[in-house]
Design an enzyme around this catalytic site. Structure first.
Site, PDB file in Angstrom:
ATOM      1  N   GLU A   1      -4.674 -16.506   2.772  1.00 34.98           N
ATOM      2  CA  GLU A   1      -3.611 -16.075   3.680  1.00 34.98           C
ATOM      3  C   GLU A   1      -3.734 -14.573   3.963  1.00 34.98           C
ATOM      4  O   GLU A   1      -3.986 -13.777   3.045  1.00 34.98           O
ATOM      5  CB  GLU A   1      -2.264 -16.380   3.023  1.00 34.98           C
TER       6      GLU A   1
ATOM      7  N   ASP B   1      -7.666 -13.718   7.526  1.00 33.64           N
ATOM      8  CA  ASP B   1      -8.449 -14.019   8.751  1.00 33.64           C
ATOM      9  C   ASP B   1      -8.695 -12.772   9.598  1.00 33.64           C
ATOM     10  O   ASP B   1      -9.811 -12.548  10.067  1.00 33.64           O
ATOM     11  CB  ASP B   1      -7.829 -15.170   9.564  1.00 33.64           C
TER      12      ASP B   1
ATOM     13  N   SER C   1      10.508 -28.699  27.801  1.00 32.82           N
ATOM     14  CA  SER C   1      10.163 -28.945  26.399  1.00 32.82           C
ATOM     15  C   SER C   1      11.207 -29.844  25.763  1.00 32.82           C
ATOM     16  O   SER C   1      12.401 -29.700  26.030  1.00 32.82           O
ATOM     17  CB  SER C   1      10.099 -27.615  25.648  1.00 32.82           C
TER      18      SER C   1
ATOM     19  N   GLY D   1       7.904 -22.204  14.094  1.00 35.61           N
ATOM     20  CA  GLY D   1       8.191 -21.043  13.247  1.00 35.61           C
ATOM     21  C   GLY D   1       8.160 -21.371  11.765  1.00 35.61           C
ATOM     22  O   GLY D   1       8.668 -20.614  10.945  1.00 35.61           O
TER      23      GLY D   1
ATOM     24  N   SER E   1       2.326 -23.811  14.725  1.00 40.56           N
ATOM     25  CA  SER E   1       2.863 -24.447  15.940  1.00 40.56           C
ATOM     26  C   SER E   1       2.548 -23.645  17.203  1.00 40.56           C
ATOM     27  O   SER E   1       2.327 -24.239  18.266  1.00 40.56           O
ATOM     28  CB  SER E   1       4.376 -24.671  15.813  1.00 40.56           C
ATOM     29  N   SER E   2       2.504 -22.320  17.107  1.00 41.17           N
ATOM     30  CA  SER E   2       2.221 -21.515  18.310  1.00 41.17           C
ATOM     31  C   SER E   2       0.820 -21.796  18.818  1.00 41.17           C
ATOM     32  O   SER E   2       0.601 -21.975  20.023  1.00 41.17           O
ATOM     33  CB  SER E   2       2.352 -20.021  18.006  1.00 41.17           C
TER      34      SER E   2
ATOM     35  N   ASP F   1      -5.274 -20.178  12.945  1.00 43.45           N
ATOM     36  CA  ASP F   1      -4.521 -21.320  13.455  1.00 43.45           C
ATOM     37  C   ASP F   1      -5.258 -22.020  14.597  1.00 43.45           C
ATOM     38  O   ASP F   1      -5.274 -23.245  14.673  1.00 43.45           O
ATOM     39  CB  ASP F   1      -3.131 -20.874  13.938  1.00 43.45           C
TER      40      ASP F   1
HETATM   41  C1  GLA Z   1      -0.311 -16.685  10.864  1.00 42.64           C
HETATM   42  C2  GLA Z   1      -1.384 -16.170  11.827  1.00 42.64           C
HETATM   43  C3  GLA Z   1      -2.776 -16.433  11.275  1.00 42.64           C
HETATM   44  C4  GLA Z   1      -2.914 -15.930   9.838  1.00 42.64           C
HETATM   45  C5  GLA Z   1      -1.742 -16.399   8.988  1.00 42.64           C
HETATM   46  C6  GLA Z   1      -1.741 -15.766   7.614  1.00 42.64           C
HETATM   47  O1  GLA Z   1      -0.379 -18.073  10.787  1.00 42.64           O
HETATM   48  O2  GLA Z   1      -1.248 -16.801  13.084  1.00 42.64           O
HETATM   49  O3  GLA Z   1      -3.735 -15.812  12.113  1.00 42.64           O
HETATM   50  O4  GLA Z   1      -3.059 -14.539   9.784  1.00 42.64           O
HETATM   51  O5  GLA Z   1      -0.490 -16.108   9.590  1.00 42.64           O
HETATM   52  O6  GLA Z   1      -2.853 -16.176   6.903  1.00 42.64           O
END
Ligand code: GLA
Length: 350
Positions: free
Chosen positions: A17, A20, A51, A104, A109-110, A155
């Site tokens: 986490e 990236d 939506s 969120g 999801s984004s 993501d």
């Molecule tokens: C969010 C971001 C990712 C990553 C995570 C943390 O999901 O969109 O790019 O940085 O947080 O690992």
């Protein structure tokens, strides 16, 4: 009138986490939950999107080339049509978005929204976008002027290349990937805490800026360049809180490598310990947890049967993953959810 439908998956990240955007290592698993978009051509230059998710507003409408930011989910659509419209490849369309992913909740999801949307438009207007182009466009929109979240690529890559039932070991330095099957004796409960932090994007962007500041301080272009150097000698050169931020990123990369070894050795107990250590590091060093998430993690352990638990995704609210032996995840999650007002079980993986 033509019509196209596309789907994109959400993800959990087993471990890795906030690595990236530091050219580091991640280990996501795609979820069965995701976002679907159905789009239809119309004879003009207007965009109309509705939506089904519990979002405000429920619908947006505007003309291509006249995208104006308003701080809602519609900005992600505006960013997409502004980017594709500039290439002169787009005409008006009606679209409907349906989602089984909580928004969120730290479950991607984004990115799933953007990937599904871009896929649907690529099909509808025969744009012929390849998978990696879709990843990059979805990422550019997230980081661009309409949305402004300085997120990494985790993501989008997980949504496009991830699979269910296996972890995707990704190196963000060169986007090399390897699919690692999950041990038969492993199960993961995904529990949404139900809490969201109003300033999550601000907090996230601040962490990213701190990572860049630390790299500049140390004279490297990315924290990944520090790999192999003794940790203490690096941390000694940094003022707080940058030393703690760097300790998280470097030790988290190590934990991803160790987790891949644990997966390959079917060592679910070792994996659980690494997941637990990741949460402590995110809480104490990277400081992206919240009292609610810490409390949820504590209560997950207190229920018994849990090998390791941690917050998942960017933090500042959202979800927790809890690792158990096969067949025990649902009961472990139910024990916690039953005594909580807001938490709910979102999925059991695989
Ligand atoms: C969010 C971001 C990712 C990553 C995570 C943390 O999901 O969109 O790019 O940085 O947080 O690992």
């Amino acid at each position: 009138m033509r019509e196209a439908t596309a789907h994109a998956a959400g993800r959990i990240n087993l471990i890795g986490e906030h690595t990236d955007y530091n050219d580091g290592l991640v280990l996501p698993i795609a979820l069965g939950l995701g976002v679907s978009v159905t789009a239809r051509t119309r004879g003009d230059r207007f965009v109309h999107v509705a939506s089904d998710a519990a979002v405000t507003p429920r619908e947006i409408a505007y003309e291509i080339g006249h995208e104006r930011r308003d701080g809602t989910w519609g900005d992600r659509v505006r960013g997409i049509t502004a980017a594709l419209g500039e290439r002169g490849e787009l005409a008006g369309f009606d679209a409907r978005v349906t989602s089984t992913l909580p928004a969120g909740a730290g479950l991607g999801s984004s990115a799933a929204f953007a990937v599904a949307f871009i896929r649907a438009l690529s099909d509808l207007f025969a744009l012929g976008l390849g998978d990696m182009e879709i990843v990059d466009l979805a990422h550019a929109v997230e980081n661009g002027p309409f949305v402004g979240a300085r997120s990494g690529l985790l993501d989008q890559l997980a949504s496009v290349y991830g699979t269910r039932g296996a972890a995707l070991f990704l190196d963000l330095r060169d986007r090399a990937s390897d699919t690692i099957p999950l041990p038969r004796d492993l199960e993961v409960a995904v529990i949404d805490s139900g809490t969201r932090h109003a300033h999550a994007t601000g907090g996230y962007n601040r962490r990213r800026a701190e990572s860049e500041e630390a790299a500049a301080h140390l004279g490297v272009s990315s924290l990944r360049d520090l790999e192999g150097r003794p940790l203490e000698s690096i941390l000694d050169r940094l003022p707080p809180p940058l030393d703690r931020r760097v300790r998280h990123v470097l030790t988290e990369n190590e934990r991803v490598r160790s987790s891949v070894e644990a997966l390959r050795a079917d060592d679910v107990e070792q994996l659980g310990e690494l997941i637990a250590a990741s949460h402590r590091s995110l809480r104490d060093d990277y400081e992206v947890s919240t009292p609610e998430l810490d409390d949820l993690v504590d209560r997950v352990y207190a229920g018994g049967d849990v090998l390791g638990a941690r917050l998942v995704g960017g933090g500042f609210g959202g979800s927790v993953i809890a690792l158990t032996r096969r067949g025990r995840a649902r009961a472990a999650a139910d024990r916690v959810v039953a005594s909580s007002e807001r938490a709910r079980l979102v999925a059991v993986v695989p």
